[in-house]
Write an enzyme that holds these catalytic residues in place. Structure first.
Site, PDB file in Angstrom:
ATOM      1  N   CYS A  32       0.837  -1.214   0.000  1.00  0.00           N
ATOM      2  CA  CYS A  32       0.000   0.000   0.000  1.00  0.00           C
ATOM      3  C   CYS A  32       0.864   1.253   0.000  1.00  0.00           C
ATOM      4  O   CYS A  32       0.539   2.243  -0.669  1.00  0.00           O
ATOM      5  CB  CYS A  32      -0.921   0.014   1.215  1.00  0.00           C
ATOM      6  SG  CYS A  32      -2.056  -1.379   1.272  1.00  0.00           S
TER       7      CYS A  32
HETATM    8  C1  BEZ Z   1       0.497  -4.553   1.836  1.00  0.00           C
HETATM    9  O1  BEZ Z   1       0.060  -3.481   1.462  1.00  0.00           O
HETATM   10  O2  BEZ Z   1       1.691  -4.806   1.815  1.00  0.00           O
HETATM   11  C2  BEZ Z   1      -0.427  -5.622   2.312  1.00  0.00           C
HETATM   12  C3  BEZ Z   1      -1.599  -5.276   2.961  1.00  0.00           C
HETATM   13  C4  BEZ Z   1      -2.443  -6.269   3.427  1.00  0.00           C
HETATM   14  C5  BEZ Z   1      -2.101  -7.588   3.235  1.00  0.00           C
HETATM   15  C6  BEZ Z   1      -0.939  -7.935   2.565  1.00  0.00           C
HETATM   16  C7  BEZ Z   1      -0.103  -6.933   2.094  1.00  0.00           C
END
Ligand code: BEZ
Length: 211
Positions: free
Chosen positions: A45
């Protein structure tokens, strides 16, 4: 029920990093990219929000506003913004909805309980100036989106809204387009006087207008 292409994007009022957002009023006459991410302070994210901030001028060139969302509280969004600037080299420059009460996530069906019953998936909605939903995309949490593809779809939608054209596989701006089958050769001759390449009666390639 999930939202479908052509539906009116539901209106809402929700808190954001730029103050309360009344969605339809905020969208005004612009196109909108509304997208959710699963969680603040997560690696994928963080890269996505940095990239969308970097691409903001490209969205603006296309009369498009961007708005993100997760179910995290406003204080977390604000604290995370510093990390995005520090690690991605671009500061958050668009609103992030703080949807802790899931008002918008539920309205847009952004929580898929069999994937995760509390976090939003990576949804994307392209909404046109008439507030109609023109694209929906759903990505899993583990896969960051390619926002150049979102820009490419915007370019295609805006082009094909103003010409009787469609865009072929892997089209990029400036590439050949397809005359839609509903257009007769007689009408096509008026619309595209420079001619076209007829591979089949239903497959007529034409230069992108203005290129
Ligand atoms: C991420 O943004 O890295 C992420 C968020 C939720 C679950 C897995 C990865």
């Amino acid at each position: 029920m999930s939202l479908r292409l052509g539906d009116i994007a539901p209106d809402f009022t929700q808190e954001s990093t730029e103050g309360p957002i009344h969605f339809h009023e905020w969208a005004g006459d612009s196109w909108v990219i509304l997208f959710s991410h699963p969680k603040d302070f997560t690696p994928v994210c963080t890269t996505e929000l940095g990239e969308v901030s970097r691409l903001k001028p490209e969205f603006e060139k296309r009369n498009t506003k961007v708005i993100g969302l997760s179910v995290d509280p406003l204080e977390d969004h604000k604290a995370w913004a510093g990390d995005i600037q520090e690690t991605q080299g671009s500061a958050l420059n668009f609103p992030l909805l703080a949807d802790a009460d899931r008002k918008v996530s539920d309205l847009y069906d952004m929580i898929h309980p069999n994937a995760n019953d509390t976090l939003t998936v990576r949804s994307v909605f392209i909404v046109d100036p008439n507030k109609k939903i023109r694209l929906t995309l759903t990505y899993p949490a583990s896969t960051g989106r390619h926002f150049d593809e979102i820009l490419r779809v915007l370019d295609s939608l805006q082009l094909t809204d103003s010409h009787k054209l469609a865009t072929p596989v892997n089209w990029q701006p400036g590439g050949d387009c397809i005359i839609v089958p509903a257009v007769s050769n007689e009408e096509a001759a008026k619309l595209f006087p420079e001619g076209w390449d007829e591979k089949k009666p239903y497959l007529r390639l034409v230069k992108q207008p203005g290129k």
